[in-house]
Design a protein around this motif. Structure first.
Motif, PDB file in Angstrom:
ATOM      1  N   PHE A 104      30.470  34.747  63.440  1.00 27.35           N
ATOM      2  CA  PHE A 104      29.627  35.487  62.513  1.00 27.35           C
ATOM      3  C   PHE A 104      29.163  36.791  63.151  1.00 27.35           C
ATOM      4  O   PHE A 104      28.678  36.812  64.278  1.00 27.35           O
ATOM      5  CB  PHE A 104      28.418  34.629  62.130  1.00 27.35           C
ATOM      6  CG  PHE A 104      27.513  35.280  61.131  1.00 27.35           C
ATOM      7  CD1 PHE A 104      27.819  35.245  59.782  1.00 27.35           C
ATOM      8  CD2 PHE A 104      26.356  35.928  61.541  1.00 27.35           C
ATOM      9  CE1 PHE A 104      26.988  35.858  58.853  1.00 27.35           C
ATOM     10  CE2 PHE A 104      25.523  36.543  60.612  1.00 27.35           C
ATOM     11  CZ  PHE A 104      25.846  36.507  59.274  1.00 27.35           C
TER      12      PHE A 104
ATOM     13  N   THR B 294      28.495  38.919  58.073  1.00 26.55           N
ATOM     14  CA  THR B 294      29.508  38.059  57.469  1.00 26.55           C
ATOM     15  C   THR B 294      30.394  37.463  58.551  1.00 26.55           C
ATOM     16  O   THR B 294      30.418  37.989  59.655  1.00 26.55           O
ATOM     17  CB  THR B 294      30.360  38.914  56.495  1.00 26.55           C
ATOM     18  OG1 THR B 294      31.246  38.057  55.811  1.00 26.55           O
ATOM     19  CG2 THR B 294      31.160  39.956  57.230  1.00 26.55           C
ATOM     20  N   PRO B 295      31.088  36.370  58.253  1.00 26.25           N
ATOM     21  CA  PRO B 295      32.052  35.883  59.243  1.00 26.25           C
ATOM     22  C   PRO B 295      33.161  36.899  59.468  1.00 26.25           C
ATOM     23  O   PRO B 295      33.687  37.463  58.512  1.00 26.25           O
ATOM     24  CB  PRO B 295      32.609  34.613  58.608  1.00 26.25           C
ATOM     25  CG  PRO B 295      31.590  34.191  57.635  1.00 26.25           C
ATOM     26  CD  PRO B 295      30.956  35.446  57.128  1.00 26.25           C
TER      27      PRO B 295
ATOM     28  N   SER C 289      37.707  33.265  61.430  1.00 19.43           N
ATOM     29  CA  SER C 289      37.632  31.874  60.993  1.00 19.43           C
ATOM     30  C   SER C 289      39.020  31.293  61.149  1.00 19.43           C
ATOM     31  O   SER C 289      39.980  31.835  60.602  1.00 19.43           O
ATOM     32  CB  SER C 289      37.186  31.833  59.531  1.00 19.43           C
ATOM     33  OG  SER C 289      37.290  30.522  59.046  1.00 19.43           O
TER      34      SER C 289
ATOM     35  N   THR D 155      34.170  29.482  63.296  1.00 20.20           N
ATOM     36  CA  THR D 155      33.808  30.685  62.562  1.00 20.20           C
ATOM     37  C   THR D 155      32.995  31.583  63.480  1.00 20.20           C
ATOM     38  O   THR D 155      32.125  31.106  64.192  1.00 20.20           O
ATOM     39  CB  THR D 155      32.975  30.331  61.321  1.00 20.20           C
ATOM     40  OG1 THR D 155      33.717  29.424  60.523  1.00 20.20           O
ATOM     41  CG2 THR D 155      32.674  31.557  60.500  1.00 20.20           C
TER      42      THR D 155
ATOM     43  N   TRP E 255      29.706  38.388  68.486  1.00 20.80           N
ATOM     44  CA  TRP E 255      29.598  37.535  67.306  1.00 20.80           C
ATOM     45  C   TRP E 255      29.160  36.122  67.711  1.00 20.80           C
ATOM     46  O   TRP E 255      29.527  35.644  68.781  1.00 20.80           O
ATOM     47  CB  TRP E 255      30.942  37.463  66.571  1.00 20.80           C
ATOM     48  CG  TRP E 255      31.462  38.816  66.178  1.00 20.80           C
ATOM     49  CD1 TRP E 255      30.704  39.941  65.961  1.00 20.80           C
ATOM     50  CD2 TRP E 255      32.822  39.210  66.003  1.00 20.80           C
ATOM     51  NE1 TRP E 255      31.518  41.001  65.656  1.00 20.80           N
ATOM     52  CE2 TRP E 255      32.819  40.587  65.665  1.00 20.80           C
ATOM     53  CE3 TRP E 255      34.030  38.537  66.077  1.00 20.80           C
ATOM     54  CZ2 TRP E 255      33.983  41.301  65.412  1.00 20.80           C
ATOM     55  CZ3 TRP E 255      35.205  39.240  65.820  1.00 20.80           C
ATOM     56  CH2 TRP E 255      35.174  40.601  65.486  1.00 20.80           C
TER      57      TRP E 255
END
Lengths: 301, 144
Positions: free
Chosen positions: B90, B98-99, B102, B88, B36
Motif C-alpha cells: 500500500f 492505494t495498493p 498485489s 499487497t 510502501w
C-alpha cells in the motif's frame, strides 16, 4: 580455490579497518569494548572467508548485552553497533530500533504478544536495542506481562538469529538480578560487555569532543578549571560519568551566554562566541559548596 | 478438455510460474524500498469480483527488511495451506493512497475453475455469468 588467501586484501575490501578506526577516534577510552568489537569483526571476516571455501558452520550468535554505570556510553555504542554490524555484512539493513519496556509490554491480557512481535518485525534486518532491559521483569508482580515479552524475545533470539541482533542494556547490578531470574536469557547472549567507568583524563577528552562537536572550545584556564571540576565531581554522589560532564558543559554554555549578554556593547568576536572561560565553569556549586548541581533545576547560572 | 482445472490469474506475475520465496522476498524488498506498507490477505473464494480478501494480521508498517513478512507468510501458509494468499503493498502518498502492488503467493493445489451459467431472461435473451465450482461448498472446506 585452495591456494593461500590474502587476508590483508580481504580486510581492505571489507572496510572493517575503517569502522574500527572510526570507533577508536570517536569514542574515548572503553578499551575492553573496543577489543571485543575488534574480535567480533575478526570473527565475521574469518567466517566470510570460511564460507567462501565451503567450510560450513552455523552463523555466529551476536546477541549482546551492555552493562555498566550510568553515562558510560552504552547507548552510544549500541547506536554504533548497528552501523558496524551492517558494514561487516552481518545484518542486512543496519537500522537500529531502540525500545524500552513501554514499547514491548502491553496493558492488558493478550496485548503484549502482538506488541512485542510488532517491534521485533520492525527490527528485522537490523538491531533491536532494549534499553533498561531489567524493567521487563518485575518479580514483585507475578502477573506482570513483562514475562510474556521476555518469552517472545527468547524465541526470536533463538529462531531468527539471522534476521536480527538483540542488544540489551542496563545498569550492572539490576541486570544481574534480571539474569538470575531469567537464566534462558543469559545463555542466549553470547557477548556480555561490561562498560568501565571513565578516568578523569578520559572525561576531559570526552568534554573536548562534545564541545568540538558543537563548535565551542575551552580557554587554557577553562581547561584547568574543568580538570579540577571533574576531579571534584567524581567524588560527589550521583556521578554519571559522561552524562554528568555533558550536563556540566550545558550549564557552562548557559553561563557563557549570560556572561556575554551582561557584557553588552559591541565588539563581540567570533572567538568570544566560541570560547568557554574559566569563570563559566568555576561558577558551579561543585566548587563553592561541594554539592553537585544536579539536574537542570540549577538556577545559579 | 481434460481436467486441468483453471489457474486463476489475479494481480501481478499471475501468468508466470509461482514465485519462489526468494523471488517473493525480492519483490517485497522492492516495495519496502519505495516506502510502501505490505500486508497479507487470504481467501478461498476465487471469483474475480471478490476484491476484499480477509486480512492476515495487521498491515506491517515501518518494516525495513522482508524477513518479517516472510515469517508472517510462513504462519499464514501454516494456517491456510489451501487458500489463496496474496501480498499487497500500500502506498500512502497523498494522491495515490492505494495498493501499488498485489500478487498471489499461495494457491490451492487443485483449482477446479468456473462453470458458465446461462440465465434465460425476457424473450430469447440470455445472461451469462461465471460461478466458481469451489464456492459450492461452505467456506473453509472448498479446497480439499
Amino acid at each position: 580455490m585452495d591456494g593461500p588467501i590474502d587476508l590483508d586484501a580481504e580486510l581492505r575490501a571489507s572496510n572493517v579497518q575503517g569502522v574500527l578506526d572510526d570507533l577508536d577516534r570517536e569514542l574515548v577510552g572503553l578499551r575492553p569494548i573496543k577489543t571485543r568489537i575488534r574480535e567480533i569483526a575478526a570473527l565475521l571476516l574469518i567466517e566470510r572467508l570460511r564460507r567462501r571455501l565451503d567450510l560450513t558452520s552455523a552463523a555466529p550468535t551476536l546477541h549482546m548485552d551492555f552493562t555498566g554505570n550510568p553515562g558510560t556510553g552504552k547507548t552510544t555504542v549500541a547506536l554504533r553497533m548497528a552501523t558496524i554490524l551492517h558494514r561487516l555484512g552481518y545484518i542486512r539493513e543496519g537500522h537500529l530500533v531502540s525500545v524500552t519496556r513501554d514499547d514491548l509490554v502491553g496493558q492488558y491480557i493478550g496485548h503484549t504478544a502482538p506488541k512485542t512481535r510488532e517491534v521485533v518485525k520492525r527490527a528485522m534486518g537490523g538491531v533491536l536495542f532494549i534499553d533498561e532491559a531489567y524493567y521487563l521483569y518485575k518479580p514483585e508482580n507475578e502477573r506482570d506481562y513483562g514475562q510474556e515479552a521476555i518469552e517472545i524475545l527468547l524465541q526470536v533470539m533463538e529462531n531468527q538469529r539471522d534476521d536480527l541482533v538483540v542488544v540489551l542494556a542496563g545498569y550492572t547490578g539490576k541486570m544481574n538480578t534480571f539474569y538470575e531470574s531469567n537464566p534462558g536469557m543469559r545463555s542466549r547472549i553470547a557477548h556480555h560487555l561490561d562498560f568501565p567507568d571513565y578516568t578523569a583524563p578520559e572525561l576531559l577528552a570526552i568534554a573536548k569532543l562534545m564541545l568540538a562537536a558543537q563548535s565551542y572550545r575551552l580557554s587554557a584556564q577553562a581547561e584547568d578549571a574543568l580538570t579540577e571540576y571533574i576531579t571534584l565531581r567524581m567524588r560527589l554522589p550521583h556521578f554519571a560519568n559522561a552524562r554528568s560532564i555533558r550536563n556540566a558543559l550545558d550549564r557552562a554554555r548557559l553561563r557563557q551566554a549570560n556572561r556575554l549578554f551582561d557584557r553588552g556593547g559591541k565588539g563581540l568576536t567570533r572567538d568570544d562566541l566560541m570560547t568557554i572561560e574559566a569563570e563559566d565553569i568555576r561558577a558551579s556549586r561543585v566548587f563553592a559548596e561541594g554539592i553537585p548541581d544536579v539536574g537542570d533545576a540549577d538556577t545559579r547560572v | 478438455m481434460t481436467d486441468q482445472g483453471m489457474r486463476i490469474t489475479q494481480g501481478q506475475f499471475s501468468f508466470l510460474p509461482d514465485l519462489t520465496d526468494e523471488q517473493i522476498a525480492a519483490q517485497v524488498r522492492y516495495a519496502l524500498g519505495n516506502g510502501w506498507a505490505v500486508n497479507l490477505e487470504y481467501t478461498d473464494d476465487p471469483h474475480p469480483r471478490n476484491t476484499y480478501w480477509e486480512m492476515f494480521g495487521m498491515p506491517l508498517f515501518e518494516l525495513r527488511d522482508p524477513a518479517a513478512l516472510m515469517a508472517e507468510l510462513e504462519q499464514c501458509r501454516k494456517s491456510f495451506p489451501r487458500h489463496y494468499i496474496r501480498v499487497t503493498a500500500f502506498d500512502s502518498t497523498r494522491g495515490w493512497e492505494t495498493p501499488r502492488m498485489s500478487f498471489i503467493v499461495n494457491r490451492p493445489q487443485h483449482e477446479p475453475g468456473f462453470r458458465l451459467v446461462r440465465q434465460e431472461v425476457d424473450g430469447r435473451q440470455i445472461r451469462y455469468t461465471i460461478h466458481p465450482y469451489a464456492t459450492d461448498k461452505p467456506e473453509g472446506e472448498r479446497y480439499p
